[in-house]
Write a protein that holds these residues in place. Structure first.
Motif, mmCIF file in Angstrom:
data_model
loop_
_atom_site.group_PDB
_atom_site.id
_atom_site.type_symbol
_atom_site.label_atom_id
_atom_site.label_comp_id
_atom_site.label_asym_id
_atom_site.label_seq_id
_atom_site.Cartn_x
_atom_site.Cartn_y
_atom_site.Cartn_z
ATOM 1 N N VAL A 125 46.094 44.507 41.035
ATOM 2 C CA VAL A 125 47.492 44.880 40.818
ATOM 3 C C VAL A 125 48.385 44.267 41.875
ATOM 4 C CG1 VAL A 125 49.104 46.804 40.815
ATOM 5 C CG2 VAL A 125 46.949 46.994 39.571
ATOM 6 N N ALA A 126 47.981 44.439 43.169
ATOM 7 C CA ALA A 126 48.793 43.901 44.256
ATOM 8 C C ALA A 126 48.901 42.391 44.168
ATOM 9 C CB ALA A 126 48.198 44.307 45.607
ATOM 10 N N THR A 127 47.776 41.709 43.823
ATOM 11 C CA THR A 127 47.792 40.262 43.722
ATOM 12 C C THR A 127 48.703 39.813 42.592
ATOM 13 O OG1 THR A 127 45.566 40.153 44.597
ATOM 14 C CG2 THR A 127 46.340 38.229 43.391
ATOM 15 N N GLY A 128 48.640 40.532 41.463
ATOM 16 C CA GLY A 128 49.484 40.165 40.333
ATOM 17 C C GLY A 128 50.953 40.294 40.649
ATOM 18 N N ILE A 129 51.327 41.362 41.346
ATOM 19 C CA ILE A 129 52.723 41.545 41.721
ATOM 20 C C ILE A 129 53.169 40.438 42.658
ATOM 21 C CG2 ILE A 129 54.313 43.050 42.976
ATOM 22 C CD1 ILE A 129 52.707 45.414 41.901
ATOM 23 N N ALA A 130 52.317 40.138 43.674
ATOM 24 C CA ALA A 130 52.671 39.087 44.627
ATOM 25 C C ALA A 130 52.857 37.759 43.922
ATOM 26 C CB ALA A 130 51.593 38.981 45.707
ATOM 27 N N THR A 131 51.961 37.436 42.927
ATOM 28 C CA THR A 131 52.074 36.176 42.206
ATOM 29 C C THR A 131 53.369 36.120 41.420
ATOM 30 O OG1 THR A 131 49.671 36.052 42.021
ATOM 31 C CG2 THR A 131 50.949 34.707 40.502
ATOM 32 N N THR A 132 53.746 37.239 40.800
ATOM 33 C CA THR A 132 54.993 37.284 40.054
ATOM 34 C C THR A 132 56.175 36.993 40.950
ATOM 35 O OG1 THR A 132 54.075 38.886 38.508
ATOM 36 C CG2 THR A 132 56.474 38.739 38.629
ATOM 37 N N LEU A 133 56.186 37.594 42.160
ATOM 38 C CA LEU A 133 57.293 37.387 43.076
ATOM 39 C C LEU A 133 57.364 35.948 43.539
ATOM 40 C CD1 LEU A 133 56.999 40.633 45.194
ATOM 41 C CD2 LEU A 133 58.732 40.102 43.489
ATOM 42 N N LEU A 134 56.202 35.337 43.817
ATOM 43 C CA LEU A 134 56.179 33.974 44.334
ATOM 44 C C LEU A 134 56.639 32.969 43.300
ATOM 45 C CD1 LEU A 134 52.838 34.067 46.337
ATOM 46 C CD2 LEU A 134 55.128 33.842 47.279
ATOM 47 N N THR A 135 56.414 33.252 41.992
ATOM 48 C CA THR A 135 56.756 32.291 40.962
ATOM 49 C C THR A 135 58.123 32.558 40.344
ATOM 50 O OG1 THR A 135 55.574 33.646 39.339
ATOM 51 C CG2 THR A 135 54.330 31.883 40.418
ATOM 52 N N ALA A 136 58.784 33.627 40.790
ATOM 53 C CA ALA A 136 60.105 33.921 40.247
ATOM 54 C C ALA A 136 61.109 32.863 40.666
ATOM 55 C CB ALA A 136 60.569 35.303 40.734
ATOM 56 N N PRO A 156 54.281 46.936 46.007
ATOM 57 C CA PRO A 156 53.846 48.181 46.654
ATOM 58 C C PRO A 156 52.889 47.954 47.813
ATOM 59 C CG PRO A 156 52.600 47.845 44.653
ATOM 60 C CD PRO A 156 53.613 46.732 44.702
ATOM 61 N N GLY A 157 52.660 46.713 48.184
ATOM 62 C CA GLY A 157 51.808 46.386 49.330
ATOM 63 C C GLY A 157 52.113 44.981 49.789
ATOM 64 N N VAL A 158 51.671 44.642 50.996
ATOM 65 C CA VAL A 158 51.938 43.299 51.522
ATOM 66 C C VAL A 158 50.819 42.324 51.201
ATOM 67 C CG1 VAL A 158 53.405 44.150 53.379
ATOM 68 C CG2 VAL A 158 50.939 43.842 53.792
ATOM 69 N N GLY A 159 49.791 42.791 50.488
ATOM 70 C CA GLY A 159 48.695 41.914 50.129
ATOM 71 C C GLY A 159 47.520 41.951 51.065
ATOM 72 N N ASP A 160 47.432 42.984 51.906
ATOM 73 C CA ASP A 160 46.289 43.101 52.796
ATOM 74 C C ASP A 160 45.054 43.444 51.967
ATOM 75 O OD1 ASP A 160 44.334 44.232 54.710
ATOM 76 O OD2 ASP A 160 45.989 44.069 56.147
ATOM 77 N N PRO A 161 44.005 42.615 52.016
ATOM 78 C CA PRO A 161 42.845 42.860 51.133
ATOM 79 C C PRO A 161 42.095 44.147 51.430
ATOM 80 C CG PRO A 161 42.383 41.098 52.703
ATOM 81 C CD PRO A 161 43.841 41.400 52.821
ATOM 82 N N TYR A 162 42.167 44.666 52.655
ATOM 83 C CA TYR A 162 41.478 45.912 52.961
ATOM 84 C C TYR A 162 42.208 47.113 52.380
ATOM 85 C CZ TYR A 162 38.279 43.765 56.399
ATOM 86 O OH TYR A 162 37.310 43.028 57.020
ATOM 87 N N TYR A 163 43.537 47.084 52.407
ATOM 88 C CA TYR A 163 44.343 48.231 52.016
ATOM 89 C C TYR A 163 45.494 47.749 51.134
ATOM 90 C CZ TYR A 163 41.737 49.927 56.038
ATOM 91 O OH TYR A 163 40.724 50.227 56.919
ATOM 92 N N PRO A 164 45.279 47.662 49.830
ATOM 93 C CA PRO A 164 46.268 47.056 48.939
ATOM 94 C C PRO A 164 47.638 47.714 48.956
ATOM 95 C CG PRO A 164 44.154 47.222 47.844
ATOM 96 C CD PRO A 164 44.015 47.972 49.131
ATOM 97 N N TYR A 165 47.719 49.013 49.282
ATOM 98 C CA TYR A 165 49.015 49.676 49.295
ATOM 99 C C TYR A 165 49.637 49.747 50.690
ATOM 100 C CZ TYR A 165 48.653 51.199 44.439
ATOM 101 O OH TYR A 165 48.582 51.236 43.066
ATOM 102 N N ALA A 166 49.035 49.110 51.671
ATOM 103 C CA ALA A 166 49.606 49.133 53.025
ATOM 104 C C ALA A 166 50.841 48.239 53.071
ATOM 105 C CB ALA A 166 48.578 48.658 54.040
ATOM 106 N N TRP A 218 44.301 43.522 58.444
ATOM 107 C CA TRP A 218 43.355 44.447 59.069
ATOM 108 C C TRP A 218 41.960 43.842 59.207
ATOM 109 C CZ3 TRP A 218 44.474 48.160 62.153
ATOM 110 C CH2 TRP A 218 45.708 48.792 62.056
ATOM 111 N N SER A 219 41.670 42.781 58.486
ATOM 112 C CA SER A 219 40.398 42.075 58.694
ATOM 113 C C SER A 219 40.351 41.373 60.044
ATOM 114 C CB SER A 219 40.173 41.060 57.570
ATOM 115 O OG SER A 219 41.250 40.133 57.499
ATOM 116 N N ASP A 220 41.511 41.185 60.683
ATOM 117 C CA ASP A 220 41.588 40.542 62.000
ATOM 118 C C ASP A 220 41.384 41.532 63.144
ATOM 119 O OD1 ASP A 220 42.276 37.960 60.946
ATOM 120 O OD2 ASP A 220 44.325 38.663 60.620
#
Length: 501
Positions: free
Chosen positions: A12-23, A34-44, A338-340
């Protein structure tokens, strides 16, 4: 942080981010992600805006655990927004956006998302002011099966990692969006309200209540903003360099109270030593809080918080060195994802080695070798990857200890002069912001003039015990196991059964 494991969140988070980037630039206003795209915590965190300042003004009654007040958020839209999210779990009474009432609702998945729809769309690059009025009982609020708010007999603690803000103020809750803070909390006269930065004022507006006003003037990640309410003994002084130094102690610490003071009151001395290794202390105040209400320590910006259990065997300056090293590594320079987490915990653990040497209790080479030799090749320790441990292992011992070994291996490979230039250059180059592991590797290669990717892959990303130890040879052994090592207490060391750290 609670572990979000529901299937599909990442997609879901990836799809939203892709939509924003291609707008396209001419597209209609759209919801912020609803998130910044952090793979550990999608809603962070959240997409669509950047926060510059939080003004948190609260009243808290320990007897009922009732928290009420308002948070004013100063931000800038980074896209044309039809709506945006705030990370928040308490009951909301109203929301204003630029002084106009806005519609709002909590996400039905109970993931701690407050969705705000302004009366009119928001234009990109324009400043906005958001005022959220709320009241609730934080200890009863559960987000993804977890409650970060810690009710104590005489107050409460808003102290946790990776997140704690959702239980006391709405925010863009990810370390990549740092801000300054004013935190003002009214509590009964018989308790204190402690937070970050400088205590700018204490006032009385009505009988029986005192308001504590704190200000943090340097960029700060939301999880590093903390609140501790209780019957603390509060001590105020000034460090030799003129910074306010505020410490607080839970009287319930009991017979360990003197040991706690003998440790925390040395904070300026320890900071001054760390400054010789990492560069100037990065913030406007110093201090520490000791509480019986938690089972770990956290590097709250300017004022770390320690479990009283760290001092049951006597003074423990190792944990003071660890948490204060985070003021450079984790606080001044925050992680980009957060993976860092190695950029926080490996460096703070290595600071314990440096402090040990300063105290003549074992050199970094000895301590690192002791850790290396203590874990046989088939130990699960070597299967946790400090450079990307996964959310479930984010605070595993290997992130701390194997992470520190990676730094000793780097020091062995590049020499002392380049090693400390790398550490100091990292802080100087990224202070006030956030950065990634690959950026650190690039800096290390640039300063040292050596190819280092294989070294970092071996120590951070390979699930196997390195053939050569952190000092460059598998045959290196200290003359004896350093007596100080067993006293080293990691930030999130398991101190009591049932706790995650």
């Amino acid at each position: 942080m609670r572990l979000r494991t529901r299937a599909g969140l990442g997609a879901v988070a990836t799809g939203i981010a892709t939509t924003l980037l291609t707008a396209t630039a001419s597209a209609a206003p759209a919801p912020g992600a609803p998130g910044v795209g952090d793979p550990y915590y999608p809603y962070a965190g959240n997409g669509g805006y950047d926060v510059s300042h939080y003004d948190v003004r609260l009243t808290y009654q320990p007897a009922t655990d009732r928290l009420s007040g308002t948070t004013t958020i100063l931000a800038k839209a980074t896209q044309d927004l039809s709506s945006f999210d705030l990370d928040f779990g308490l009951h909301v009474n109203s929301v204003l956006v630029d002084n106009v009432p806005a519609a709002f609702h909590a996400d039905p998945d109970e993931n701690g998302e407050l969705v705000v729809t302004p009366a009119e769309p928001l234009a990109a690059n324009q400043p906005l002011t958001v005022v959220v009025d709320y009241a609730d009982t934080p200890s009863k609020v559960v987000i993804d099966g977890y409650t970060a708010w810690k009710k104590t007999p005489d107050g409460a603690l808003a102290v946790d990692e990776p997140q704690n803000s959702q239980w006391w103020f709405p925010a863009n809750d990810h370390p990549t969006d740092k801000a300054t803070y004013d935190i003002s909390v009214e509590v009964p006269d018989d308790v204190a309200a402690l937070s970050n930065g400088t205590l700018v004022r204490k006032t009385k507006q009505r009988a029986g209540w005192t308001r504590w006003n704190w200000r943090s003037t340097q960029p700060e990640a939301t999880y590093l903003a903390t609140l501790e309410v209780g019957a603390f003994e509060v001590n105020q002084s000034t460090t030799p360099d003129g910074k306010p130094f505020i410490t607080a102690y839970d009287p319930a610490t009991g017979e360990s109270l003197d040991a706690a003071k003998a440790s925390v009151e040395r904070t300026p001395e320890i900071d001054d030593f760390l400054a010789t290794q990492f560069g100037p202390y990065p913030f406007e105040a110093r201090g520490g809080v000791v509480s019986t209400g938690l089972n770990f320590a956290l590097e709250a910006q300017t004022r770390p918080v320690y479990s009283s259990k760290f001092f049951v065997a006597g003074s423990n300056t190792s944990v003071i060195a660890h948490e204060n090293a985070h003021q450079w590594f984790g606080d001044a320079v925050s992680l980009g994802r957060w993976s860092d987490i190695w950029l926080n915990e490996g460096f703070a653990s290595y600071a314990e080695y440096l402090w040990s040497e300063h105290e003549s209790e074992g050199t970094p080479a000895e301590l690192a070798q002791y850790v290396y030799d203590s874990h046989p090749a088939d130990d699960a320790f070597w299967h946790v990857l400090p450079g990307d441990p996964g959310a479930a292992n984010q605070f595993d011992d290997a992130v701390y200890d194997r992470g520190a070994l990676a730094l000793q291996a780097l020091r062995t490979a590049v020499g002392d002069e380049a090693f400390f230039k790398i550490l100091q250059g990292w802080v100087a180059g990224h202070s006030g912001g956030a950065a990634r592991i690959q950026q650190f590797i690039a800096l290390a290669e640039r300063i040292s003039g050596k190819p280092l990717q294989d070294l970092f892959t071996t120590w951070l990303f390979r699930p196997a015990k390195p053939a050569a130890g952190p000092n460059g040879a598998s045959t290196f052994h200290a003359a004896a196991a350093p007596k100080s090592y067993p006293a080293i207490h990691r930030t999130h060391e398991l101190l009591a059964a049932g706790h995650r750290y």
